[in-house]
Scaffold this motif. Structure first.
Motif, PDB file in Angstrom:
ATOM      1  N   GLU A 104      12.969  -9.216  -2.004  1.00 38.03           N
ATOM      2  CA  GLU A 104      13.628  -8.253  -1.441  1.00 38.03           C
ATOM      3  C   GLU A 104      14.502  -7.488  -1.920  1.00 38.03           C
ATOM      4  O   GLU A 104      15.009  -7.658  -2.486  1.00 38.03           O
ATOM      5  N   ALA A 105      14.320  -6.223  -1.629  1.00 31.20           N
ATOM      6  CA  ALA A 105      14.931  -4.833  -1.444  1.00 31.20           C
ATOM      7  C   ALA A 105      16.305  -5.195  -1.910  1.00 31.20           C
ATOM      8  O   ALA A 105      17.411  -5.518  -1.333  1.00 31.20           O
ATOM      9  N   ALA A 106      17.272  -5.326  -3.529  1.00 32.18           N
ATOM     10  CA  ALA A 106      18.383  -4.832  -3.185  1.00 32.18           C
ATOM     11  C   ALA A 106      18.884  -3.755  -3.481  1.00 32.18           C
ATOM     12  O   ALA A 106      18.557  -2.563  -3.999  1.00 32.18           O
ATOM     13  N   LYS A 107      20.240  -3.478  -3.454  1.00 30.29           N
ATOM     14  CA  LYS A 107      20.883  -1.724  -3.980  1.00 30.29           C
ATOM     15  C   LYS A 107      21.406  -1.487  -4.503  1.00 30.29           C
ATOM     16  O   LYS A 107      21.392  -1.187  -5.409  1.00 30.29           O
ATOM     17  N   SER A 108      21.886  -2.718  -5.277  1.00 33.16           N
ATOM     18  CA  SER A 108      23.433  -3.101  -6.267  1.00 33.16           C
ATOM     19  C   SER A 108      23.765  -4.338  -6.375  1.00 33.16           C
ATOM     20  O   SER A 108      23.169  -4.952  -5.252  1.00 33.16           O
ATOM     21  N   GLN A 157      25.391  -8.947   2.134  1.00 35.14           N
ATOM     22  CA  GLN A 157      25.270  -9.870   0.398  1.00 35.14           C
ATOM     23  C   GLN A 157      25.098 -11.065   0.108  1.00 35.14           C
ATOM     24  O   GLN A 157      25.678 -11.795   1.498  1.00 35.14           O
ATOM     25  N   LEU A 158      24.596 -10.890  -0.535  1.00 33.40           N
ATOM     26  CA  LEU A 158      24.364 -12.684  -1.460  1.00 33.40           C
ATOM     27  C   LEU A 158      25.519 -12.700  -2.661  1.00 33.40           C
ATOM     28  O   LEU A 158      25.482 -11.996  -3.670  1.00 33.40           O
ATOM     29  N   LEU A 159      25.782 -13.488  -2.495  1.00 35.97           N
ATOM     30  CA  LEU A 159      27.576 -14.215  -3.389  1.00 35.97           C
ATOM     31  C   LEU A 159      26.601 -15.319  -3.760  1.00 35.97           C
ATOM     32  O   LEU A 159      26.585 -16.560  -2.913  1.00 35.97           O
ATOM     33  N   ILE A 160      26.140 -15.109  -5.218  1.00 30.84           N
ATOM     34  CA  ILE A 160      26.213 -16.709  -6.421  1.00 30.84           C
ATOM     35  C   ILE A 160      27.682 -16.440  -7.491  1.00 30.84           C
ATOM     36  O   ILE A 160      28.105 -15.859  -8.405  1.00 30.84           O
ATOM     37  N   CYS A 161      27.951 -17.747  -6.839  1.00 30.21           N
ATOM     38  CA  CYS A 161      29.265 -19.030  -7.037  1.00 30.21           C
ATOM     39  C   CYS A 161      28.956 -19.199  -9.142  1.00 30.21           C
ATOM     40  O   CYS A 161      27.951 -20.171  -9.128  1.00 30.21           O
ATOM     41  N   LEU A 162      30.294 -18.403 -10.131  1.00 34.76           N
ATOM     42  CA  LEU A 162      29.544 -18.924 -11.429  1.00 34.76           C
ATOM     43  C   LEU A 162      30.778 -19.969 -11.358  1.00 34.76           C
ATOM     44  O   LEU A 162      30.160 -20.328 -12.509  1.00 34.76           O
ATOM     45  N   SER A 163      31.548 -19.951 -11.073  1.00 34.46           N
ATOM     46  CA  SER A 163      33.302 -20.570 -11.341  1.00 34.46           C
ATOM     47  C   SER A 163      34.618 -20.473 -10.274  1.00 34.46           C
ATOM     48  O   SER A 163      34.020 -19.390  -9.762  1.00 34.46           O
ATOM     49  N   GLY A 164      34.829 -21.334 -10.838  1.00 29.89           N
ATOM     50  CA  GLY A 164      35.830 -22.043  -9.587  1.00 29.89           C
ATOM     51  C   GLY A 164      35.838 -22.361  -7.640  1.00 29.89           C
ATOM     52  O   GLY A 164      34.365 -22.921  -8.117  1.00 29.89           O
ATOM     53  N   ARG A 165      36.395 -22.541  -7.414  1.00 33.30           N
ATOM     54  CA  ARG A 165      35.329 -23.157  -5.640  1.00 33.30           C
ATOM     55  C   ARG A 165      36.770 -21.855  -4.512  1.00 33.30           C
ATOM     56  O   ARG A 165      37.814 -21.836  -4.773  1.00 33.30           O
ATOM     57  N   ILE A 166      35.716 -21.966  -3.509  1.00 30.28           N
ATOM     58  CA  ILE A 166      36.459 -21.490  -2.300  1.00 30.28           C
ATOM     59  C   ILE A 166      36.245 -22.214  -0.986  1.00 30.28           C
ATOM     60  O   ILE A 166      35.433 -22.655  -1.434  1.00 30.28           O
ATOM     61  N   ALA A 212      28.571 -13.068  -8.368  1.00 29.85           N
ATOM     62  CA  ALA A 212      28.026 -12.257  -8.923  1.00 29.85           C
ATOM     63  C   ALA A 212      27.831 -11.696  -7.266  1.00 29.85           C
ATOM     64  O   ALA A 212      27.396 -13.034  -6.617  1.00 29.85           O
ATOM     65  N   ILE A 213      27.307 -10.850  -6.446  1.00 25.88           N
ATOM     66  CA  ILE A 213      27.355 -10.228  -5.424  1.00 25.88           C
ATOM     67  C   ILE A 213      25.706  -9.652  -5.587  1.00 25.88           C
ATOM     68  O   ILE A 213      26.023  -7.945  -6.056  1.00 25.88           O
ATOM     69  N   VAL A 214      24.720  -9.843  -4.957  1.00 22.93           N
ATOM     70  CA  VAL A 214      23.915  -8.743  -4.411  1.00 22.93           C
ATOM     71  C   VAL A 214      23.763  -7.814  -3.093  1.00 22.93           C
ATOM     72  O   VAL A 214      24.111  -9.018  -2.238  1.00 22.93           O
TER      73      VAL A 214
END
Length: 121
Positions: A41-45, A66-75, A116-118
């Motif tokens: 899937e093409a991503a812009k940034s 956008q797609l968020l990938i959690c690295l640490s912590g919790r929401i 990280a957010i794509v």
């Protein structure tokens, strides 16, 4: 493999849906053996984002798909229909509620939330 999709219906109400990612065996990194891989899937940034412990935002729609990938912590993220989901290390959240009532996000861990957010557009 799945991700959690937050989207807006025609009336602008946001809702959650679990989405399964289709994978098929492919040559991905020759000469390595075939591995399970999804379509591209093409991503812009891509951006790195930190929300400090205790962060609590006003309700809003996402500014971009956008797609968020959690690295640490919790929401905890609450859709406008009232359903809340929690995200921690390794969880993926796809945001497509670009119009309407939006969602509310709050850091619920005692530590900062790093991700990280794509971005797609």
């Amino acid at each position: 493999m799945t991700y959690q999709l937050l989207y807006s219906d025609d009336e602008g109400e946001s809702h959650w849906r679990d989405v399964a990612v289709p994978l098929s065996k492919q040559v991905f990194a020759p000469p390595a053996q075939d591995i399970l891989v999804s379509g591209g899937e093409a991503a812009k940034s891509m951006v790195w984002l930190k929300l400090e412990a205790g962060w609590d935002e006003p309700v809003h729609p996402t500014p971009k798909r956008q797609l968020l990938i959690c690295l640490s912590g919790r929401i905890r993220v609450t859709a406008s229909d009232g359903e809340a989901r929690e995200f921690g290390q390794g969880d993926c959240w796809r945001m497509e509620d670009t119009f309407g009532k939006g969602h509310h996000t709050r850091v619920i861990s005692e530590t900062d939330f790093d991700c990280a957010i794509v971005q797609f557009d």
